[in-house]
Write a protein that holds these residues in place. Structure first.
Motif, PDB file in Angstrom:
ATOM      1  N   MET A 117       0.834  -1.211   0.000  1.00 12.24           N
ATOM      2  CA  MET A 117       0.000   0.000   0.000  1.00 12.24           C
ATOM      3  C   MET A 117       0.862   1.251   0.000  1.00 12.24           C
ATOM      4  SD  MET A 117      -2.919  -1.203   2.726  1.00 12.24           S
ATOM      5  CE  MET A 117      -3.670   0.420   2.722  1.00 12.24           C
ATOM      6  N   ASN A 118       1.988   1.229   0.697  1.00 15.04           N
ATOM      7  CA  ASN A 118       2.850   2.418   0.749  1.00 15.04           C
ATOM      8  C   ASN A 118       3.586   2.670  -0.550  1.00 15.04           C
ATOM      9  OD1 ASN A 118       2.170   2.995   3.351  1.00 15.04           O
ATOM     10  ND2 ASN A 118       3.824   1.788   4.256  1.00 15.04           N
ATOM     11  N   MET A 119       3.719   1.691  -1.418  1.00 18.53           N
ATOM     12  CA  MET A 119       4.434   1.897  -2.687  1.00 18.53           C
ATOM     13  C   MET A 119       3.554   2.556  -3.735  1.00 18.53           C
ATOM     14  SD  MET A 119       6.558  -1.682  -2.985  1.00 18.53           S
ATOM     15  CE  MET A 119       7.227  -1.155  -4.557  1.00 18.53           C
ATOM     16  N   LEU A 120       2.276   2.780  -3.450  1.00 22.43           N
ATOM     17  CA  LEU A 120       1.375   3.437  -4.421  1.00 22.43           C
ATOM     18  C   LEU A 120       1.693   4.915  -4.492  1.00 22.43           C
ATOM     19  CD1 LEU A 120      -1.052   3.192  -6.301  1.00 22.43           C
ATOM     20  CD2 LEU A 120      -2.535   3.622  -4.345  1.00 22.43           C
ATOM     21  N   LEU A 121       2.077   5.428  -5.675  1.00 18.54           N
ATOM     22  CA  LEU A 121       2.401   6.852  -5.836  1.00 18.54           C
ATOM     23  C   LEU A 121       1.220   7.600  -6.435  1.00 18.54           C
ATOM     24  CD1 LEU A 121       6.054   6.541  -7.149  1.00 18.54           C
ATOM     25  CD2 LEU A 121       5.255   7.144  -4.878  1.00 18.54           C
ATOM     26  N   ILE A 122       0.995   7.396  -7.716  1.00 19.56           N
ATOM     27  CA  ILE A 122      -0.085   8.107  -8.411  1.00 19.56           C
ATOM     28  C   ILE A 122      -0.803   7.117  -9.318  1.00 19.56           C
ATOM     29  CG2 ILE A 122      -0.643   9.962 -10.033  1.00 19.56           C
ATOM     30  CD1 ILE A 122       1.809  11.404  -9.093  1.00 19.56           C
ATOM     31  N   ALA A 123      -2.054   6.974  -9.169  1.00 24.04           N
ATOM     32  CA  ALA A 123      -2.832   6.068 -10.027  1.00 24.04           C
ATOM     33  C   ALA A 123      -3.849   6.880 -10.802  1.00 24.04           C
ATOM     34  CB  ALA A 123      -3.536   5.002  -9.195  1.00 24.04           C
ATOM     35  N   MET A 124      -3.973   6.634 -12.065  1.00 21.09           N
ATOM     36  CA  MET A 124      -4.914   7.365 -12.909  1.00 21.09           C
ATOM     37  C   MET A 124      -6.101   6.456 -13.230  1.00 21.09           C
ATOM     38  SD  MET A 124      -4.277   9.117 -16.606  1.00 21.09           S
ATOM     39  CE  MET A 124      -4.267   7.546 -17.433  1.00 21.09           C
ATOM     40  N   VAL A 125      -7.287   6.969 -13.021  1.00 14.54           N
ATOM     41  CA  VAL A 125      -8.525   6.220 -13.272  1.00 14.54           C
ATOM     42  C   VAL A 125      -9.351   6.986 -14.293  1.00 14.54           C
ATOM     43  CG1 VAL A 125     -10.595   5.239 -12.275  1.00 14.54           C
ATOM     44  CG2 VAL A 125      -8.493   5.280 -10.950  1.00 14.54           C
ATOM     45  N   SER A 126      -9.734   6.341 -15.368  1.00 18.90           N
ATOM     46  CA  SER A 126     -10.560   6.978 -16.406  1.00 18.90           C
ATOM     47  C   SER A 126     -12.040   6.833 -16.044  1.00 18.90           C
ATOM     48  CB  SER A 126     -10.310   6.336 -17.769  1.00 18.90           C
ATOM     49  OG  SER A 126      -8.968   6.481 -18.130  1.00 18.90           O
ATOM     50  N   VAL A 127     -12.832   7.865 -16.264  1.00 21.16           N
ATOM     51  CA  VAL A 127     -14.288   7.860 -16.023  1.00 21.16           C
ATOM     52  C   VAL A 127     -14.999   7.918 -17.362  1.00 21.16           C
ATOM     53  CG1 VAL A 127     -14.011   8.914 -13.757  1.00 21.16           C
ATOM     54  CG2 VAL A 127     -14.274  10.352 -15.748  1.00 21.16           C
ATOM     55  N   ASN A 128     -16.310   7.827 -17.307  1.00 21.96           N
ATOM     56  CA  ASN A 128     -17.090   7.727 -18.539  1.00 21.96           C
ATOM     57  C   ASN A 128     -17.124   9.017 -19.318  1.00 21.96           C
ATOM     58  OD1 ASN A 128     -17.689   5.058 -17.997  1.00 21.96           O
ATOM     59  ND2 ASN A 128     -19.514   5.557 -16.798  1.00 21.96           N
ATOM     60  N   SER A 129     -16.876  10.154 -18.631  1.00 27.09           N
ATOM     61  CA  SER A 129     -16.930  11.440 -19.337  1.00 27.09           C
ATOM     62  C   SER A 129     -15.813  11.499 -20.358  1.00 27.09           C
ATOM     63  CB  SER A 129     -16.777  12.588 -18.347  1.00 27.09           C
ATOM     64  OG  SER A 129     -16.688  13.797 -19.055  1.00 27.09           O
ATOM     65  N   ILE A 130     -16.116  12.073 -21.504  1.00 25.59           N
ATOM     66  CA  ILE A 130     -15.145  12.126 -22.587  1.00 25.59           C
ATOM     67  C   ILE A 130     -13.980  13.017 -22.231  1.00 25.59           C
ATOM     68  CG2 ILE A 130     -14.820  12.785 -25.011  1.00 25.59           C
ATOM     69  CD1 ILE A 130     -17.677  12.008 -25.535  1.00 25.59           C
ATOM     70  N   ASP A 131     -14.203  14.190 -21.578  1.00 22.86           N
ATOM     71  CA  ASP A 131     -13.128  15.145 -21.335  1.00 22.86           C
ATOM     72  C   ASP A 131     -12.736  15.249 -19.879  1.00 22.86           C
ATOM     73  OD1 ASP A 131     -15.413  16.222 -20.446  1.00 22.86           O
ATOM     74  OD2 ASP A 131     -15.151  18.214 -21.360  1.00 22.86           O
ATOM     75  N   GLU A 132     -13.186  14.348 -19.015  1.00 19.13           N
ATOM     76  CA  GLU A 132     -12.817  14.403 -17.606  1.00 19.13           C
ATOM     77  C   GLU A 132     -12.013  13.159 -17.241  1.00 19.13           C
ATOM     78  OE1 GLU A 132     -16.167  14.899 -15.163  1.00 19.13           O
ATOM     79  OE2 GLU A 132     -16.505  17.007 -15.673  1.00 19.13           O
ATOM     80  N   GLU A 133     -10.902  13.375 -16.545  1.00 19.15           N
ATOM     81  CA  GLU A 133     -10.061  12.296 -16.053  1.00 19.15           C
ATOM     82  C   GLU A 133      -9.782  12.532 -14.576  1.00 19.15           C
ATOM     83  OE1 GLU A 133      -6.624  12.514 -18.441  1.00 19.15           O
ATOM     84  OE2 GLU A 133      -7.485  11.401 -20.117  1.00 19.15           O
ATOM     85  N   VAL A 134      -9.778  11.427 -13.771  1.00 17.19           N
ATOM     86  CA  VAL A 134      -9.518  11.525 -12.325  1.00 17.19           C
ATOM     87  C   VAL A 134      -8.092  11.031 -12.064  1.00 17.19           C
ATOM     88  CG1 VAL A 134     -10.180  10.775 -10.014  1.00 17.19           C
ATOM     89  CG2 VAL A 134     -11.942  11.175 -11.766  1.00 17.19           C
ATOM     90  N   TRP A 135      -7.291  11.885 -11.420  1.00 21.50           N
ATOM     91  CA  TRP A 135      -5.912  11.547 -11.062  1.00 21.50           C
ATOM     92  C   TRP A 135      -5.823  11.359  -9.549  1.00 21.50           C
ATOM     93  CZ3 TRP A 135      -1.996  11.207 -14.745  1.00 21.50           C
ATOM     94  CH2 TRP A 135      -2.357  11.619 -16.049  1.00 21.50           C
ATOM     95  N   GLU A 136      -5.193  10.241  -9.143  1.00 25.30           N
ATOM     96  CA  GLU A 136      -4.995   9.975  -7.723  1.00 25.30           C
ATOM     97  C   GLU A 136      -3.608  10.471  -7.314  1.00 25.30           C
ATOM     98  OE1 GLU A 136      -6.964   8.866  -5.475  1.00 25.30           O
ATOM     99  OE2 GLU A 136      -8.673   8.308  -6.754  1.00 25.30           O
ATOM    100  N   VAL A 137      -3.527  11.345  -6.312  1.00 27.05           N
ATOM    101  CA  VAL A 137      -2.273  11.897  -5.801  1.00 27.05           C
ATOM    102  C   VAL A 137      -2.192  11.630  -4.309  1.00 27.05           C
ATOM    103  CG1 VAL A 137      -0.875  13.966  -5.468  1.00 27.05           C
ATOM    104  CG2 VAL A 137      -2.169  13.674  -7.582  1.00 27.05           C
ATOM    105  N   ILE A 138      -1.014  11.145  -3.849  1.00 29.30           N
ATOM    106  CA  ILE A 138      -0.780  10.897  -2.425  1.00 29.30           C
ATOM    107  C   ILE A 138       0.167  11.966  -1.894  1.00 29.30           C
ATOM    108  CG2 ILE A 138       0.177   9.291  -0.737  1.00 29.30           C
ATOM    109  CD1 ILE A 138      -0.618   7.027  -2.570  1.00 29.30           C
ATOM    110  N   GLY A 139      -0.234  12.627  -0.830  1.00 30.95           N
ATOM    111  CA  GLY A 139       0.592  13.650  -0.192  1.00 30.95           C
ATOM    112  C   GLY A 139       0.899  13.290   1.241  1.00 30.95           C
ATOM    113  N   VAL A 140       1.960  13.904   1.779  1.00 30.26           N
ATOM    114  CA  VAL A 140       2.390  13.664   3.156  1.00 30.26           C
ATOM    115  C   VAL A 140       2.148  14.923   3.967  1.00 30.26           C
ATOM    116  CG1 VAL A 140       4.313  13.037   4.649  1.00 30.26           C
ATOM    117  CG2 VAL A 140       4.123  12.019   2.382  1.00 30.26           C
ATOM    118  N   ALA A 141       1.529  14.754   5.115  1.00 30.74           N
ATOM    119  CA  ALA A 141       1.219  15.897   5.980  1.00 30.74           C
ATOM    120  C   ALA A 141       2.491  16.654   6.338  1.00 30.74           C
ATOM    121  CB  ALA A 141       0.508  15.423   7.248  1.00 30.74           C
ATOM    122  N   GLY A 142       2.406  18.014   6.230  1.00 28.02           N
ATOM    123  CA  GLY A 142       3.539  18.856   6.556  1.00 28.02           C
ATOM    124  C   GLY A 142       4.459  19.130   5.386  1.00 28.02           C
TER     125      GLY A 142
END
Length: 655
Positions: free
Chosen positions: A10-35
């Motif tokens: 689980m900790n090795m996950l950096l950024i995962a991109m998931v495509s949605v049904n909308s033609i011009d919308e894309e969801v990007w997963e970003v992991i940040g660290v507090a501070g």
């Protein structure tokens, strides 16, 4: 118990991109660290080629008001620009508009929307989901027997003890992995959750060995590799028994020596205590030293023959456990160095040996222990067995077969045992031989003065006469020799010039008891010719402090070395400089301005010097140099020349 491998994946996950049904919308997963900072991407993908954005808006969650926007797209050209809105920074480039959150907190998590309006293309929307990881707050190490570590140290322990050390990590989202490390290698990777926000790992060492002493244990708590783990370290301290006792024996010693024995014990903590015994009797040490885990004790003994083969004991123990003793022993060896004497074979008559005889030597040795090596020397050169050259070494003897005069000289033998190598006094071998030339062929130049010639020969026994003879005469001249040094004799003959002045060859030879010298020594005498003086001497490059003089050498072939000498005199005939050259060209400097000088130039060939050519000159009153053979308007130089003995050239500076 939580699976270690699942949390690491689980900790090795950096950024995962998931495509949605909308033609011009894309969801990007970003992991940040507090501070820390976090970048949210928004890629500019206009559908019309060459199009550019005119408006960029960033929204968070369901809030309808943008958190930051950029109107840079309405400028004539698209250039990277940065828009600041409190904790946010918007960086617009040619291909992306990146939203940077300066300090990420738990409240920063959520869905972000980036909306881009173009001049020609339809509006484009990017969705970015930010997940925030909170590192653990603290890590603590406890000893099951003594409690928390003190100043980063746990112990003291004894070898064989069972030890349990606990590491506790608190807080963190998700809960961290808690691991034990030693020398950058994991030693325990099993942990458990023991309460809300509490993760524990117990390290159990069933039997503590001395290898754990001064070892550093590190407990590490981590829930992401995007930041350094939270960790703390402790050092293990132990009481250690001595591991070795070593006595340094001086080896073979001489009777009457004051010897030093050293006992060293390592591995004890605190340092070991050492005791000495000689022949079963305790002896006090002369010096004791401690170097960390090593203890050194020095014992001094004035040995005698009675101490040979005596047993010396050194004992070591840890002061916290005095009944556990480690012991070592050594045996003394009292010996003496060899006594050596070289002598010629008793059956030989040393004074009658000549070239071609066989000679042998004996080396008498008295040593304890016995000598292990016998070495023979001739004039400090080691004699190596060579049957082809008639050199044979056998046991303590040296045999020389069919000796020649080069083998005469001093012979020594050296005996070696464990204590020393001793060389005997020299024994001289004298070989009788006929005289031989010691002087190399020499060529002399003779003019009008006698020359003393020395003839040197080597022989044994010494020569009783040295003879001389010219190549153009049958007369033999006899001279009495003088002893120059060992096996060398010499005589001297005075050679005077003869009237017909021709080249001659002189030979010399000697006679001793072995006979007449086989090959005479030779000397060549060449008549030195009076060299002609220089001619056409010219002055040039006259300045206030220097001048040059060039002369023409005579066209007369001569043998040997010819040198040219110029003597510079002041007006009062005081010598100023003497210059010698292998060519008739001279440069004289450091002269005084406006002065008259006289220069005498000579030619020297061997012992003969020509008559001088005399040249006079004035130096300029100024520092300028006038070209040769020219006269300037302001100052001029007249150049003359001369030829023959005592010719004169005058140099005049016109002001």
């Amino acid at each position: 118990m939580v699976s270690n491998h699942l949390l690491l994946v689980m900790n090795m996950l950096l950024i995962a991109m998931v495509s949605v049904n909308s033609i011009d919308e894309e969801v990007w997963e970003v992991i940040g660290v507090a501070g820390r900072t976090s970048d949210l991407p928004c890629y500019l993908n206009p559908r019309t080629s060459g199009d550019r954005p005119k408006l960029i808006l960033w929204y968070k969650g369901d809030i309808k008001t943008p958190i930051i926007s950029s109107y840079d797209g309405r400028m004539p050209e698209v250039h990277p620009s940065t828009v600041h809105r409190e904790e946010y920074i918007l960086t617009v480039g040619r291909t992306a508009a990146t939203l940077t959150i300066n300090t990420v907190g738990t409240e920063s998590a959520g869905m972000y929307e980036c909306r881009v309006e173009f001049f020609k293309s339809p509006t484009h929307t990017n969705l970015v989901n930010l997940t925030v990881i909170v590192p653990p707050r603290s890590v603590e190490i406890l000893d099951s027997q003594t409690g928390p570590a003190k100043n980063g140290i746990i112990g003291q322990y004894y070898e064989g003890d069972k030890v349990t050390i606990t590491c506790i990590a608190r807080n963190g989202s998700p809960l961290p992995n808690v691991t034990w490390w030693r020398n950058e290698r994991i030693v325990d990777g099993l942990w458990e959750v023991t309460g809300p926000g509490v993760v524990k790992n117990n390290l159990v060492i069933d039997k503590l060995t001395r290898s754990w002493h001064n070892q550093t244990l590190t407990c590490s708590a981590s829930n992401t590799h995007r930041t350094n783990p939270v960790s703390t370290s402790v050092v293990i301290k132990m009481y250690l028994l001595p591991t070795s006792v070593i006595i340094t024996n001086p080896g073979d010693v001489q009777e009457g020596d004051l010897i030093k024995l050293i006992c060293e014990s390592e591995g004890s903590r605190p340092p070991a205590v050492l005791h000495w015994k000689v022949k079963g009797i305790k002896n006090p040490s002369a010096k004791e030293e401690n170097y960390g885990g090593m203890t050194r004790s020095t014992l001094l003994i004035n040995v005698s023959r009675e101490d040979d083969k005596s047993t010396v004991i050194c004992q070591a123990h840890n002061p916290t456990r005095p009944k556990i003793i480690l012991t070592n022993t050594t045996i003394l060896n009292v010996q003496y160095k060899p006594s050596v004497r070289a002598e010629m074979g008793k059956s030989l008559r040393a004074e009658s040996l000549k070239e071609g005889d066989d000679v042998y030597f004996d080396c008498t040795v008295d040593a304890n222990p016995n000598a292990t090596k016998i070495t023979w020397y001739h004039e400090d050169k080691v004699q190596v067995q060579s049957i082809a050259h008639g050199i044979i070494t056998t046991g303590n003897s040296l045999v020389l077969q069919k000796v020649n005069r080069r083998q005469a000289g001093f012979y020594r033998c050296a005996a070696t045992n464990k204590l020393a190598t001793v060389t005997s006094p020299p024994v001289r071998l004298k070989i009788r031989y006929k005289p031989e030339c010691y002087t190399f062929p020499t060529t002399y130049f003779i003019y009008d003065k006698p020359i003393n010639v020395t003839c040197t020969v080597s022989s044994y026994p010494a020569v009783h006469s040295i003879y001389w003879q010219w190549n153009n005469s049958n007369d033999v001249i006899t001279t009495k020799p003088e002893t120059a040094e060992l096996e060398k004799s010499q005589a001297q003959l005075t050679v005077t010039p003869i009237e017909n002045r021709e080249d001659r060859v002189l030979s010399c030879w000697a006679v001793n008891e072995m006979g007449e010298q086989t090959k005479p020594c030779g000397f060549t005498f060449k008549v030195a010719q009076m060299p002609l003086p220089l001619s056409s001497c010219r002055l040039a490059n006259i300045t206030a402090s220097s001048l040059s003089l060039t002369c023409q050498r005579p066209h007369v072939p001569t043998a040997g070395t010819t040198l040219y000498r110029a003597e510079v005199y002041f007006q009062n005939d005081t010598l100023f400089a003497n210059v010698t050259s292998d060519r008739p060209n001279f440069n004289v400097s450091r002269l005084d301005a406006g002065m008259r000088y006289q220069i005498k130039v000579y030619v020297t060939h061997g012992p003969v010097t020509s008559q001088p050519v005399v040249v006079s000159a004035y130096t300029s009153r100024t520092s300028r140099t006038t070209p040769t053979d020219t006269i300037s308007k302001d100052t001029g130089t007249s150049i003359g020349w001369c030829s023959g003995p005592f010719g004169v050239v005058w140099f005049l500076v016109l002001l």
